[in-house]
Design a protein around this motif. Structure first.
Motif, PDB file in Angstrom:
ATOM      1  N   ARG A  16      -0.674  12.679  11.964  1.00  0.00           N
ATOM      2  CA  ARG A  16      -0.923  11.378  11.343  1.00  0.00           C
ATOM      3  C   ARG A  16       0.390  10.765  10.874  1.00  0.00           C
ATOM      4  NH1 ARG A  16      -5.023  14.784   9.592  1.00  0.00           N
ATOM      5  NH2 ARG A  16      -7.059  14.147  10.335  1.00  0.00           N
ATOM      6  N   ALA A  17       0.644   9.548  11.322  1.00  0.00           N
ATOM      7  CA  ALA A  17       1.832   8.830  10.870  1.00  0.00           C
ATOM      8  C   ALA A  17       1.528   8.219   9.517  1.00  0.00           C
ATOM      9  CB  ALA A  17       2.205   7.744  11.862  1.00  0.00           C
ATOM     10  N   THR A  18       2.509   8.207   8.652  1.00  0.00           N
ATOM     11  CA  THR A  18       2.300   7.622   7.333  1.00  0.00           C
ATOM     12  C   THR A  18       2.183   6.105   7.416  1.00  0.00           C
ATOM     13  OG1 THR A  18       4.681   7.635   6.981  1.00  0.00           O
ATOM     14  CG2 THR A  18       3.420   9.499   6.092  1.00  0.00           C
ATOM     15  N   LYS A  19       2.991   5.481   8.271  1.00  0.00           N
ATOM     16  CA  LYS A  19       2.865   4.042   8.516  1.00  0.00           C
ATOM     17  C   LYS A  19       3.438   3.748   9.892  1.00  0.00           C
ATOM     18  CE  LYS A  19       7.151   2.704   6.240  1.00  0.00           C
ATOM     19  NZ  LYS A  19       7.775   1.818   5.288  1.00  0.00           N
ATOM     20  N   SER A  20       3.022   2.638  10.469  1.00  0.00           N
ATOM     21  CA  SER A  20       3.487   2.304  11.806  1.00  0.00           C
ATOM     22  C   SER A  20       4.951   1.873  11.753  1.00  0.00           C
ATOM     23  CB  SER A  20       2.632   1.207  12.412  1.00  0.00           C
ATOM     24  OG  SER A  20       2.714   0.048  11.621  1.00  0.00           O
ATOM     25  N   ALA A  21       5.635   2.078  12.859  1.00  0.00           N
ATOM     26  CA  ALA A  21       7.034   1.693  12.947  1.00  0.00           C
ATOM     27  C   ALA A  21       7.147   0.170  12.893  1.00  0.00           C
ATOM     28  CB  ALA A  21       7.631   2.214  14.247  1.00  0.00           C
ATOM     29  N   PRO A  22       8.172  -0.348  12.226  1.00  0.00           N
ATOM     30  CA  PRO A  22       8.326  -1.807  12.154  1.00  0.00           C
ATOM     31  C   PRO A  22       8.679  -2.378  13.517  1.00  0.00           C
ATOM     32  CG  PRO A  22      10.239  -0.713  11.217  1.00  0.00           C
ATOM     33  CD  PRO A  22       9.247   0.367  11.545  1.00  0.00           C
ATOM     34  N   THR A  23       8.155  -3.539  13.812  1.00  0.00           N
ATOM     35  CA  THR A  23       8.469  -4.218  15.067  1.00  0.00           C
ATOM     36  C   THR A  23       9.139  -5.546  14.771  1.00  0.00           C
ATOM     37  OG1 THR A  23       6.286  -5.228  15.156  1.00  0.00           O
ATOM     38  CG2 THR A  23       6.569  -3.154  16.341  1.00  0.00           C
TER      39      THR A  23
END
Length: 145
Positions: free
Chosen positions: A24-31
């Motif tokens: 599980r990723a803590t938050k999505s990567a910024p785009t």
């Protein structure tokens, strides 16, 4: 029955630290939006994409008649927030709006397209038979096809 007493000590620590299921990723990567085409890229990929996208933009622009050629797009400055840091959300919005401003309007139906997609659209959208506007209902005078 408690089977944990039969496990090797190193296996017990592994089992205690193991979370079942997919990682599980803590938050999505910024785009970041490309200021030319409007597509989203990762913060590392955008530096690779933008020069290639600008090269493509110039190639497409050179194909146009001189009367329809446009000035090269310029990357907008980053938006700085009150705290002196780059405001990523506001900067992304400016980049998106810039890319939308580069779109070319179809002379027949008024819809806007990326420059390289307009010729594809105009194969089916002509002065005699313009494409239906997206998001608008047909007027009562237009028959159904």
């Amino acid at each position: 029955v408690n089977f944990s007493i039969w496990l090797v000590p190193s296996m017990q620590s592994f089992q205690n630290n193991f979370t079942p299921g997919p990682p599980r990723a803590t938050k999505s990567a910024p785009t970041v939006f490309c200021f030319i085409c409007g597509r989203q890229f990762g913060s590392k990929s955008i530096a690779i994409h933008e020069p290639q996208c600008l090269k493509k933009w110039h190639a497409e622009n050179e194909k146009l008649p001189k009367s329809k050629r446009r000035a090269a797009p310029v990357k907008p400055d980053a938006v700085i927030g009150n705290d002196g840091e780059v405001d990523a959300v506001a900067t992304n919005e400016v980049l998106w709006k810039n890319s939308q401003g580069l779109m070319v309007e179809c002379e027949h139906c008024g819809r806007k397209f990326n420059e390289d997609r307009l010729s594809v659209h105009q194969r089916s959208c002509t002065a005699e038979n313009p494409a239906k506007s997206v998001g608008r209902s047909r007027s009562k005078s237009q028959p159904k096809r």
